[in-house]
Enzyme design. Structure first.
Site, short mmCIF file in Angstrom:
data_model
loop_
_atom_site.label_atom_id
_atom_site.label_comp_id
_atom_site.label_asym_id
_atom_site.label_seq_id
_atom_site.Cartn_x
_atom_site.Cartn_y
_atom_site.Cartn_z
N GLY A 122 47.40 25.31 38.36
CA GLY A 122 48.62 24.58 38.06
C GLY A 122 48.39 23.74 36.80
O GLY A 122 48.38 24.28 35.70
N SER A 189 41.96 28.89 36.08
CA SER A 189 43.10 28.40 35.32
C SER A 189 42.98 26.87 35.17
O SER A 189 41.95 26.39 34.70
CB SER A 189 44.40 28.82 36.01
N TRP A 190 43.99 26.09 35.59
CA TRP A 190 43.81 24.64 35.60
C TRP A 190 42.60 24.25 36.45
O TRP A 190 41.91 23.27 36.16
CB TRP A 190 45.07 23.93 36.10
N ASP A 345 44.55 38.27 29.49
CA ASP A 345 45.13 37.06 30.07
C ASP A 345 46.12 36.47 29.07
O ASP A 345 45.74 36.04 27.98
CB ASP A 345 44.01 36.06 30.39
N HIS A 373 45.67 37.39 34.05
CA HIS A 373 45.28 36.02 34.41
C HIS A 373 44.95 35.82 35.89
O HIS A 373 44.03 35.07 36.22
CB HIS A 373 46.42 35.07 34.02
#
Length: 398
Positions: A122, A189-190, A345, A373
């Site tokens: 996120g 990711s985050w 990605d 991703h």
């Protein structure tokens, strides 16, 4: 180093390998003399640790056993790359981490196992049951938690007291609450951003790191995805995201969406949240995934996802400099780590993983050639499982 069976059999015929080790726990029986053409493997099996078993046919002697070991030979066990079966938590709870926020946490796997904490993406994405499947439940004590404002944590979609440094404090509070001295950190990711920031803040609490879809939260990464770069690859997905914003506000989409996601009108927030979330969900897989895209239809999920993401991106991740995470790699250089990156990605393009790899060459770097991703793409999921298996083996062999 290739195995020279001619040399092995010559030495066997000379009786020079009697009671010598060539492979740990490797045994075969022979009746000399034999030739290299007669010595062969049938379905050789290599299993866990150093317990490699090699079988030779047609040569049996009850009275004679020759053990062979070649410690200098580069024979490696193949790591499991299959997702583990779905499991349920053995414990869940809520931890009050501030006057405002309470976070949801859960534990699954082996209560006495090696602890690993999963940091979701996120920010605002929350955890899901499938996140447990990357870890061997017989070895790992698997800890998942929803970050401030996300998933089951409360208050929902709240931006107050919600910064990177608040989340790092929460991770430490959770570790202490669960009475865990140190743990492995896993994030994509985050989650990779937060994993790096947490590990650099508390390197003495981290036994290993697995990162996926690297996001260093630099301006060029935000501009790529939210200011038109990725639109060159997904113009059909970009247009609904773009068209929600009037032309006179399109000089900065992050700013324009911030205005709407923080509107006093809840319907305006929902509309902006759905558009923001669908843009990311439509670009998260190399081959668009309908179930992922449908997440953008949920007002509850989209509001937390979009509001919290936009809040962090507007504030540059609350880092003091654009290169903060790269500048502090020396603090974690000694920690065993694996970086997994999809070649295609679109959300977190490979330039960031490459920059991290160049700054941290000690970490294993795995590029999945046919992936985007999402952690749920087959090639990425396989490498994530293998990364956890590698760190598992390192811990077992300590």
């Amino acid at each position: 180093m290739p195995i020279d069976f001619t040399e092995i059999t010559n030495q066997m015929n000379l009786g020079l390998l009697q009671n010598t080790l060539l492979f740990p726990h490797f045994t075969t029986t022979t009746t000399p003399p034999i030739s290299s053409s007669q010595f062969f493997f049938k379905n050789p099996t290599f299993t866990g640790g150093k317990n490699w078993v090699l079988r030779a046919q047609n040569y049996c002697s009850k009275s004679e056993s020759i053990q062979l070991v070649a410690e200098s030979m580069d024979i490696k066990n193949e790591l499991n790359k299959n997702l583990y079966e779905q499991i349920e938590p053995y414990a869940t709870g809520f931890l009050k981490v501030s006057d405002v926020h309470t976070i949801y946490w859960e534990q699954s796997g082996n209560p006495s196992g090696h602890p690993v904490v999963f940091l979701h993406g996120g920010p605002g994405g929350g955890t899901s049951p499938g996140n447990r499947r990357f870890f061997d439940p017989e070895f790992y004590r698997i800890i998942l938690f929803d970050q401030r404002g996300a998933g089951k944590s409360t208050p929902h979609a709240c931006l107050e007291e919600n910064t990177t440094w608040d989340l790092i404090k929460d991770i430490e509070k959770l570790r202490e609450h669960l009475e865990i001295p140190e743990w492995q950190v896993f994030g994509g990711s985050w989650g990779s951003t937060l994993a790096l920031a947490y590990s650099q803040s508390h390197p003495d609490k981290v036994t290993g790191i697995v990162l996926r879809g690297i996001f260093l939260l630099r301006k060029k990464e935000i501009d790529w995805f939210y200011e038109g770069g990725a639109a060159a690859l997904y113009p059909d997905a970009w247009e609904p995201f773009r068209d929600l914003i009037p032309e006179n506000e399109r000089d900065c989409f992050v700013k324009a969406y911030h205005k709407r996601l923080n509107s006093d009108d809840l319907n305006t927030q929902y509309e902006a949240a759905r558009a923001w979330t669908k843009w990311e969900m439509m670009t998260a897989h190399l081959i668009p995934n309908e179930e992922t895209i449908k997440k953008g239809d949920s007002d509850e999920f989209s509001l937390a996802f979009a509001r919290i993401e936009n809040h962090y991106f507007t504030n540059k991740g609350f880092f003091s400099t654009d290169s903060h995470l790269l500048d502090n790699i020396d603090k974690i250089r000694h920690i065993n780590a694996v970086i997994v990156q999809g070649r295609y990605d679109c959300c977190c393009p490979m330039m960031s993983a490459w920059d991290l790899h160049k700054a941290w060459p000690e970490a294993d770097f795995k590029v999945v050639p046919d992936a985007g991703h999402s952690a749920n793409e087959p090639g990425i999921a396989a490498e994530l499982v293998a990364a956890n298996e590698k760190l598992k083996n390192i811990n077992i062999n300590k």
